[in-house]
Design a protein around this motif. Structure first.
Motif, short mmCIF file in Angstrom:
data_model
loop_
_atom_site.label_atom_id
_atom_site.label_comp_id
_atom_site.label_asym_id
_atom_site.label_seq_id
_atom_site.Cartn_x
_atom_site.Cartn_y
_atom_site.Cartn_z
N LYS A 1 -18.53 35.53 -2.79
CA LYS A 1 -19.98 35.68 -3.03
C LYS A 1 -20.76 35.18 -1.82
O LYS A 1 -20.54 34.08 -1.34
N GLY B 1 -24.17 35.15 -1.84
CA GLY B 1 -25.42 34.58 -2.34
C GLY B 1 -25.30 34.36 -3.82
O GLY B 1 -24.27 34.58 -4.43
N GLU B 2 -26.40 33.90 -4.41
CA GLU B 2 -26.38 33.65 -5.84
C GLU B 2 -27.05 34.79 -6.57
O GLU B 2 -27.81 35.55 -5.99
N GLY B 3 -26.78 34.88 -7.82
CA GLY B 3 -27.40 35.89 -8.64
C GLY B 3 -26.64 37.20 -8.64
O GLY B 3 -25.55 37.33 -8.07
N ILE B 4 -27.27 38.16 -9.26
CA ILE B 4 -26.62 39.46 -9.43
C ILE B 4 -26.52 40.22 -8.12
O ILE B 4 -25.56 40.94 -7.88
N VAL B 5 -27.48 40.04 -7.23
CA VAL B 5 -27.45 40.73 -5.94
C VAL B 5 -26.28 40.22 -5.10
O VAL B 5 -25.55 41.01 -4.49
N GLY B 6 -26.05 38.93 -5.09
CA GLY B 6 -24.92 38.37 -4.36
C GLY B 6 -23.59 38.82 -4.93
O GLY B 6 -22.64 39.09 -4.18
N THR B 7 -23.52 38.92 -6.26
CA THR B 7 -22.29 39.40 -6.91
C THR B 7 -22.01 40.85 -6.55
O THR B 7 -20.88 41.21 -6.22
#
Length: 190
Positions: free
Chosen positions: A66, A68-74
């Motif tokens: 990953k 980044g964090e959140g759904i965009v990073g996933t």
């Protein structure tokens, strides 16, 4: 005289470029998200299926990092992971493998069983046709039926070996495309 649809073809150039962004950008991102995550689940299911049915020991890939964090990073991590694209390749290849498996099953095993059952079902139990050869209808006499039974048994036995060899090839393909990346290969390419 121009057709009523001619105005659509002469729409301003700026409108044509802006339309996909205005109408479907969020929808396309959602479709991409669902596709990528769904593909990961399908690949995981296929890995478990290969482990259970083909006797493989395919470990889950661990290449999702990953950023980044959140759904965009996933989603970015899934898109950048090589296992996602290998899984896509396997799922696309699985369709053709399934068709070939069915052809092998019907051609060899079906024909063998049809030949073995000709004394009981002279008109054919399954009505197997290979090319233009109708298996049961080609056997007309009792002597041909007597020869067809052991020939069918041998063909059915050979079919089991052919299908087993094809299952081994499927296991190799699944191991190559669904497993964790080989460390030796990663060292050579990196």
């Amino acid at each position: 005289m121009p057709s009523p649809r001619a105005g659509i073809l002469r729409a301003p150039d700026g409108w044509i470029r802006a339309w996909p962004r205005a109408v479907g950008a969020d929808r396309r991102a959602g479709i991409l998200l669902v596709t990528v995550i769904g593909l990961r689940y399908i690949a995981s299911f296929e890995r478990g299926l290969a482990n259970a049915l083909l006797g493989t020991n395919i470990a889950a890939p661990d290449d999702v990092q990953k950023s980044g964090e959140g759904i965009v990073g996933t989603v970015k991590a899934y898109i950048q992971a090589a296992s996602t694209w290998r899984g896509l390749g396997f799922v696309a290849l699985k369709f053709w493998i399934g068709i070939l498996s069915f052809i092998l099953l019907v051609t060899f095993l079906g024909t063998g069983i049809e030949l073995m059952l000709t004394p009981v079902f002279p008109d054919g139990a399954f009505n197997i046709t290979v090319g233009s050869w109708e298996v049961a209808q080609s056997i007309e006499t009792t002597t041909e039926q007597a020869v067809a039974v052991p020939a069918g048994a041998l063909l059915a036995l050979a079919a089991l070996h052919i299908l087993n060899a094809f299952a081994g090839a499927n296991a190799s393909i699944a191991s190559a495309l669904l497993g964790a990346e080989n460390t030796e290969t990663a060292e050579q390419t990196g």
